[in-house]
Every structure is written in structure tokens, then in C-alpha cells.
Design a protein around this motif. Structure first.
Motif, mmCIF file in Angstrom:
data_model
loop_
_atom_site.group_PDB
_atom_site.id
_atom_site.type_symbol
_atom_site.label_atom_id
_atom_site.label_comp_id
_atom_site.label_asym_id
_atom_site.label_seq_id
_atom_site.Cartn_x
_atom_site.Cartn_y
_atom_site.Cartn_z
ATOM 1 N N THR A 1 0.653 -1.209 -0.074
ATOM 2 C CA THR A 1 -0.046 -0.061 -0.036
ATOM 3 C C THR A 1 0.842 1.394 0.096
ATOM 4 N N LYS A 2 2.011 1.144 0.855
ATOM 5 C CA LYS A 2 2.796 2.502 0.773
ATOM 6 C C LYS A 2 3.671 2.726 -0.619
ATOM 7 N N THR A 3 3.907 1.512 -1.185
ATOM 8 C CA THR A 3 4.506 1.659 -2.663
ATOM 9 C C THR A 3 3.353 2.247 -3.477
ATOM 10 N N LEU A 4 2.361 1.689 -3.428
ATOM 11 C CA LEU A 4 1.314 2.350 -4.383
ATOM 12 C C LEU A 4 0.833 3.936 -3.968
ATOM 13 N N GLN A 5 1.198 4.580 -2.800
ATOM 14 C CA GLN A 5 0.804 5.755 -2.167
ATOM 15 C C GLN A 5 2.140 6.416 -2.852
ATOM 16 N N MET A 6 3.503 5.861 -2.736
ATOM 17 C CA MET A 6 4.483 6.820 -3.416
ATOM 18 C C MET A 6 4.348 7.008 -4.620
ATOM 19 N N ILE A 7 3.990 5.941 -5.419
ATOM 20 C CA ILE A 7 3.945 6.068 -7.014
ATOM 21 C C ILE A 7 2.850 6.896 -7.417
ATOM 22 N N ALA A 8 1.531 6.935 -6.495
ATOM 23 C CA ALA A 8 0.421 8.003 -6.884
ATOM 24 C C ALA A 8 1.023 9.458 -6.566
ATOM 25 N N GLU A 9 1.847 9.518 -5.726
ATOM 26 C CA GLU A 9 2.216 10.848 -5.142
ATOM 27 C C GLU A 9 3.133 11.532 -6.434
ATOM 28 N N GLN A 10 3.987 10.667 -6.914
ATOM 29 C CA GLN A 10 5.110 11.065 -8.095
ATOM 30 C C GLN A 10 4.095 11.275 -9.244
ATOM 31 N N LEU A 11 3.295 10.384 -9.604
ATOM 32 C CA LEU A 11 2.509 10.582 -10.702
ATOM 33 C C LEU A 11 1.743 12.100 -10.712
ATOM 34 N N CYS A 12 1.226 12.060 -9.656
ATOM 35 C CA CYS A 12 0.175 13.543 -9.454
ATOM 36 C C CYS A 12 1.269 14.742 -9.511
ATOM 37 N N ALA A 13 2.224 14.669 -8.988
ATOM 38 C CA ALA A 13 3.215 15.735 -9.183
ATOM 39 C C ALA A 13 3.947 16.010 -10.628
ATOM 40 N N ALA A 14 3.809 14.951 -11.344
ATOM 41 C CA ALA A 14 4.066 14.970 -12.864
ATOM 42 C C ALA A 14 2.906 15.329 -13.595
ATOM 43 N N GLY A 15 1.579 15.696 -13.048
ATOM 44 C CA GLY A 15 0.375 16.046 -13.797
ATOM 45 C C GLY A 15 -0.342 14.553 -14.230
ATOM 46 N N VAL A 16 -0.027 13.592 -13.908
ATOM 47 C CA VAL A 16 -1.074 12.437 -14.249
ATOM 48 C C VAL A 16 -1.959 12.200 -13.437
ATOM 49 N N PRO A 17 -3.017 12.062 -13.706
ATOM 50 C CA PRO A 17 -4.226 11.618 -12.844
ATOM 51 C C PRO A 17 -4.154 10.223 -12.453
ATOM 52 N N VAL A 18 -4.779 9.937 -11.307
ATOM 53 C CA VAL A 18 -4.460 8.469 -10.998
ATOM 54 C C VAL A 18 -5.965 8.048 -10.369
ATOM 55 N N VAL A 19 -6.186 6.503 -10.597
ATOM 56 C CA VAL A 19 -7.563 6.216 -10.131
ATOM 57 C C VAL A 19 -6.942 5.022 -9.271
ATOM 58 N N MET A 20 -7.456 4.698 -7.896
ATOM 59 C CA MET A 20 -7.024 3.790 -7.186
ATOM 60 C C MET A 20 -8.190 3.116 -6.358
ATOM 61 N N ALA A 21 -8.272 2.010 -6.000
ATOM 62 C CA ALA A 21 -9.198 1.534 -5.029
ATOM 63 C C ALA A 21 -8.599 1.741 -3.673
ATOM 64 N N ASP A 22 -9.505 2.273 -2.695
ATOM 65 C CA ASP A 22 -9.124 2.351 -1.358
ATOM 66 C C ASP A 22 -10.486 1.813 -0.623
ATOM 67 N N VAL A 23 -10.391 0.387 -0.482
ATOM 68 C CA VAL A 23 -11.645 -0.306 0.131
ATOM 69 C C VAL A 23 -11.679 0.045 1.926
ATOM 70 N N LYS A 24 -10.637 0.318 2.472
ATOM 71 C CA LYS A 24 -10.559 0.313 3.826
ATOM 72 C C LYS A 24 -9.998 1.717 4.226
ATOM 73 N N GLY A 25 -10.098 2.741 3.204
ATOM 74 C CA GLY A 25 -9.462 3.965 3.628
ATOM 75 C C GLY A 25 -8.074 4.209 3.980
ATOM 76 N N ASP A 26 -7.285 3.328 3.576
ATOM 77 C CA ASP A 26 -5.871 3.280 3.960
ATOM 78 C C ASP A 26 -5.142 4.255 3.181
ATOM 79 N N LEU A 27 -5.571 4.678 1.914
ATOM 80 C CA LEU A 27 -4.706 5.781 1.050
ATOM 81 C C LEU A 27 -5.282 7.004 1.173
ATOM 82 N N SER A 28 -6.359 7.321 2.261
ATOM 83 C CA SER A 28 -7.017 8.577 2.330
ATOM 84 C C SER A 28 -6.059 9.614 2.906
ATOM 85 N N GLY A 29 -4.879 9.080 3.440
ATOM 86 C CA GLY A 29 -3.678 10.189 3.817
ATOM 87 C C GLY A 29 -2.823 10.802 2.844
#
Length: 521
Positions: A68-96
Motif C-alpha cells: 500500500t505504501k508503494t502504491l501511495q508513493m507511486i501515486a504521489e509522484q504521478l500526481c506531481a508529474a501531472g498524471v491523474p490516478v484512479v485507485m481502489a481504497d476499500v479500507k480508507g488506507d490511502l486517504s492520507g
């Protein structure tokens, strides 16, 4: 080159040699630093070229290994590069992701190991819920656009029942009966199994009333479990997943399941519908400097368990073709063997966290995983994959020229956002403040199959209870045969309809996965 334990200079040389395979001329995501003989070399960085993120990928590993932390870190860098990301967050772990991270000694140590100038940062996040029972902005799909193959997956239908459902969809398409929610599909099946509808049901390739009744009961069960709120309008529009904020950062969209759903497979299948809808809506772009969107399937095994051949074939086709639309797909699961080999072969990036080898099946999965990696003289991969620490992974990706990079034991960088949930109250408040709330907050119930069929019945205005049977009051005969009735009486048309049972999803009104045309803004 085998490194002897304790030979620090040889280990560093090996790390730099591996890192040379990850040198990138253009923009890239930094995953972390190379580890050899237990030591990380901060200058030996492991990168994924941004331009290859639409070549898809896999993030795998046992529970608690840091996926989950790997996915979070990848999403952050994609976001910063201007790339939208769609992710499942069943338990709310990625809301941070929406909040800056909290400094800690462990983060400082990890930043030093990975050559990172760590700065706490929050990112733009949209919180969406599948159906109206969750705390995020509610999103839905109409039954018609969801299509028969995906709905069969949700209902747990066998191949014969899936074929029958596809023919029922085809009949509704030809009759001009919009299938928007579950009551629309129920009313169509009830008509086709009634005395007036049975001749038309028979014309649909000799479909049996019993099979139609099984489908109807499965729909009732799905509705009883609260899934009726998943289907309807307004439907989620693809463009709302492709947004950037005023700073040019890609918006991260997090989907949560909703409190009333008891079928996790509904969640993964709904995400597959979103991906298929994107495939239909987006234009061809070929190779691009950065993807238009990266789509992450968490708990990907749910997508493939007990899936029909038609479903698996369509997943493979979607993954294979959507790259040319500029969309990257990452699957996240515990074991690579959870992913069918035909799909796995399409995934260019491999990020494998620790595996467990407690049982013979675990040992077999471990050996299969090792065989999917390029050869390496630096690591004993069987040993490495069971020895990785939390937040470490064995990595290979595609270089900018499309070749696999050297295998790298990687100490992953720490996310810069909060590595914790922000809580349901904060998620709910963010959803209420979202601009999407006005678009999707209220359910629309326009005229559709249920209303049109009910208008021909007297005096029915509500669907009768279903579990005890499937009969409906008879429909009065029309004054003269309509176009569909005339076509049904045509032997050539009846033969074509029987043939349609073997090519579900290919009729002219439907596209990939049998998903239907839908209303756009």
C-alpha cells in the motif's frame, strides 16, 4: 557477479552496476535505492521512466510487506508529474494522500538510505463511493452500460446463464427499452418469462424459462444485499477522472466500496467497467511522454476468481489495447499467480514485495515468480523474495527503449503524504465540498424499461414480489405487430439470434465487455 557478505566495496559496485540499467534521459518516478548484501546505496537509484507507465505493471507481496505504501508513493509522484490516478481504497488506507506526512525517525532514516530530500506534502484527492451508501461522492453505472459480461461476473452466473443474459440485453436494445437500474432488468425478464413474452424468449435462441428465472433470483439477491444503489444515473463520466488541479498536478481519485455492500467482487468489477468505459471514450494517442491516466486495481485476485472465459478474454484485450489510449494499468495482489498468465505477460513493471513460503503451494508460487524475472548473478532470487524487509521489493521495469532492466533489490522511498487514514468524518467533509457532489449527489430516475413495460400493464405500478415466482400480469396485445415482433417471426432473424448466443458482447449496440452506449455530457 556474486557478492561475498561483508565486501562493502564489491556490494557498492554491484549496486551502481544495477543502477546503470535504470538511468533515464526523460522524466521518471524514483522508487528507491539498490540494496546489495543488506546495504542500500543512496546514489544507486531505481527509476521507472514516466513514458513507460502506460506499459502497465504489478505490485505484489504478502500482507504487511508495504504494498500500500508503494502504491501511495507511486501515486504521489504521478500526481506531481501531472498524471491523474484512479485507485481502489476499500479500507480508507490511502486517504492520507490528501494530508502532509508526519516526520519521524524512521522516515528520516529511510530518506537517507534512498537519497531522498523528504518533504511532507499533501496531494489533491477526490473521494468517490460505489453506490449511495458510502461516505464519498456517490457514483453509479446504468445496467445497460455495465453490460452482460460484467454483470454476469457480479451475479456469479455460469457460461450458459451469461449467454442468456446477453441475449436478454440484446432484446432490450432492439426493443428500445433502456436498462438503467435493477428494476428495469427485473421487469424485462419478468415480461419475457410471462405467457405473452415466452414466444419472444423462445425466439432468442431457445432460451429456457428456468435459466431466465435463475438470473432473476440472482438479481433479487443482489438487490437484497444493497447493490441496487450501484446501478442508475447519473453515471460516472470519464472526463471526471482525467482532471488536473490549478497547480497542474494530476487529481488522485480514490474509490471506496460503501458500507452496505457484501460482495467485494462488485468493487473490482465496477472498476473494470470504469476502465472499459475509458477505453471506449478515449481517443488513440500512441506513445506519449507521460500517460493520460494510471489505473490501479487493488485486491486484483477478486477480478479473476471464478471468471468466465469471455470475461478473462475481455480483460486481456482491454489491458493490451488501452495502452494506445495513454492509460497505464497496475494490478496489486498478494501473489503474481493471482493474475492469469495472458494478462501477466502484458505487465512491463514488476514490483515484488516479500513472499511467504510456508506451504507447498507457497513454494510452487515462489518458484513460478522467480521464473518470471530476468536472470541475475547478484541475487539468489528464491532467497531474496523471502528475505525482503518491510518496504523493500525486487524490481524490474521497462527501460526507455523497452528492454527489461536488471533485477534490483530495492529499498523503497517513503511516501510524503500521511501514512494513515484521515478518518470517515474528514473523508465525508471532503466529499461534500467536492465540485462533483453537485453532479452526482442526487439519483436521477428517468423513464426506462420498468416504466414503459408498466405502462402497458393494468393496473400494475409496482413490481410484485419476486422470490416466490417470476410471473407478471399479462400484457395486452398491441393493435398491430411492431417492428420487433415482425422481425421475431422472420426465420432468418431467429437464426441470427440463435447465433448471437455464441458472440455475446459483439452486437452492434455494444463494445468491449458488452458495455453499452451511454449518455455523455
Amino acid at each position: 557477479m556474486t557478492v561475498e557478505p561483508g565486501d562493502d566495496s564489491a556490494a557498492e559496485n554491484s549496486a551502481e552496476h544495477i543502477a546503470a540499467g535504470y538511468v533515464v534521459a526523460g522524466p521518471a518516478l524514483v522508487l528507491g535505492s539498490v540494496v546489495v548484501d543488506g546495504a542500500a546505496t543512496p546514489s544507486a537509484l531505481v527509476r521507472i521512466p514516466l513514458a513507460t507507465m502506460n506499459r502497465h505493471g504489478l505490485v505484489a507481496g504478502a500482507t504487511g510487506t508495504g504494498k500500500t505504501k508503494t502504491l501511495q508513493m507511486i501515486a504521489e509522484q504521478l500526481c506531481a508529474a501531472g498524471v491523474p490516478v484512479v485507485m481502489a481504497d476499500v479500507k480508507g488506507d490511502l486517504s492520507g494522500l490528501s494530508r502532509p506526512g508526519a516526520p519521524a525517525d524512521a522516515i528520516t532514516e529511510r530518506a537517507a538510505d534512498t537519497g531522498d530530500t523528504w518533504t511532507p506534502t499533501g496531494f489533491p484527492v477526490e473521494f468517490l463511493s460505489l453506490g449511495t451508501s458510502g461516505i464519498g461522492v456517490p457514483v453509479r453505472a446504468s445496467i445497460s452500460s455495465f453490460g452482460p459480461i460484467l454483470l454476469s461476473k457480479v451475479l456469479g452466473l455460469n457460461q450458459t446463464q451469461e449467454s442468456t443474459l446477453g441475449l436478454i440485453f440484446h432484446w432490450a436494445d432492439q426493443q428500445g427499452l433502456p436498462l438503467l437500474d435493477l428494476k428495469d432488468l427485473r421487469s424485462v425478464i419478468q415480461f419475457l418469462t410471462s405467457d405473452d413474452g415466452k414466444p419472444q424468449l423462445k425466439a432468442l435462441g431457445a432460451v429456457s424459462t428456468t435459466t431466465a428465472g435463475v438470473i432473476l433470483r440472482a438479481l433479487v439477491n443482489l438487490e437484497a444485499e444493497g447493490a441496487d444503489t450501484f446501478f442508475g444515473e447519473p453515471e460516472l463520466q470519464p472526463e471526471d477522472l482525467l482532471r488536473v488541479d490549478e497547480q497542474g498536478r494530476g487529481v488522485i481519485t480514490l474509490f471506496e466500496l460503501g458500507s452496505q455492500a457484501t460482495r467485494p467482487v462488485m468493487f473490482s468489477t465496477f472498476l473494470m467497467w470504469v476502465l472499459a468505459d475509458l477505453f471506449t471514450a478515449l481517443p488513440e494517442v500512441g506513445d506519449v511522454d507521460k500517460p493520460k491516466l494510471v489505473f490501479v486495481f487493488d485486491e486484483a485476485h477478486l477480478l479473476f476468481t471464478d471468471a468466465s472465459k469471455a470475461f478473462l478474454g475481455q480483460v486481456e484485450q482491454t489491458v493490451k489495447l488501452i495502452r494506445s489510449k495513454g492509460v497505464g494499468v497496475f494490478f496489486c495482489t498478494q501473489l503474481p499467480t493471482d493474475i492469469p498468465s495472458d494478462v501477466l505477460s502484458q505487465l512491463g513493471a514488476r514490483i515484488q514485495h516479500a513472499l511467504r513460503a510456508f506451504t507447498p503451494d507457497d513454494e510452487k508460487a515462489l518458484k513460478k515468480t522467480v521464473r518470471t524475472y530476468p536472470k541475475t548473478t547478484v541475487y539468489d532470487l528464491e532467497s531474496a523474495l523471502t528475505s525482503l524487509g518491510t518496504g523493500e521489493a525486487v524490481v524490474t521495469v521497462l527501460s526507455e527503449r523497452g528492454a527489461p532492466t536488471p533485477v534490483a533489490w530495492t529499498r523503497m522511498r517513503a511516501p510524503r503524504s500521511l501514512m494513515d487514514t484521515i478518518g470517515p468524518d474528514a473523508i465525508g467533509a471532503a466529499a461534500k465540498a467536492s465540485a462533483l457532489q453537485q453532479e452526482y449527489g442526487q439519483t436521477i430516475d428517468r423513464e426506462s424499461a420498468y416504466e414503459r413495460l408498466a405502462a402497458t400493464r393494468a393496473p400494475a405500478v409496482e413490481l410484485p414480489p419476486v422470490p416466490a415466482g417470476v410471473d407478471v400480469p399479462p400484457m395486452p396485445a398491441p393493435a398491430e405487430p411492431g417492428l420487433l415482433e415482425k422481425m421475431m417471426d422472420n426465420p432468418a432473424f431467429q437464426s441470427a439470434m440463435r447465433s448471437a448466443g455464441t458472440v455475446i458482447g459483439r452486437e452492434i449496440t455494444r463494445s468491449i465487455f458488452g458495455t453499452g452506449r451511454r449518455r455523455r455530457r
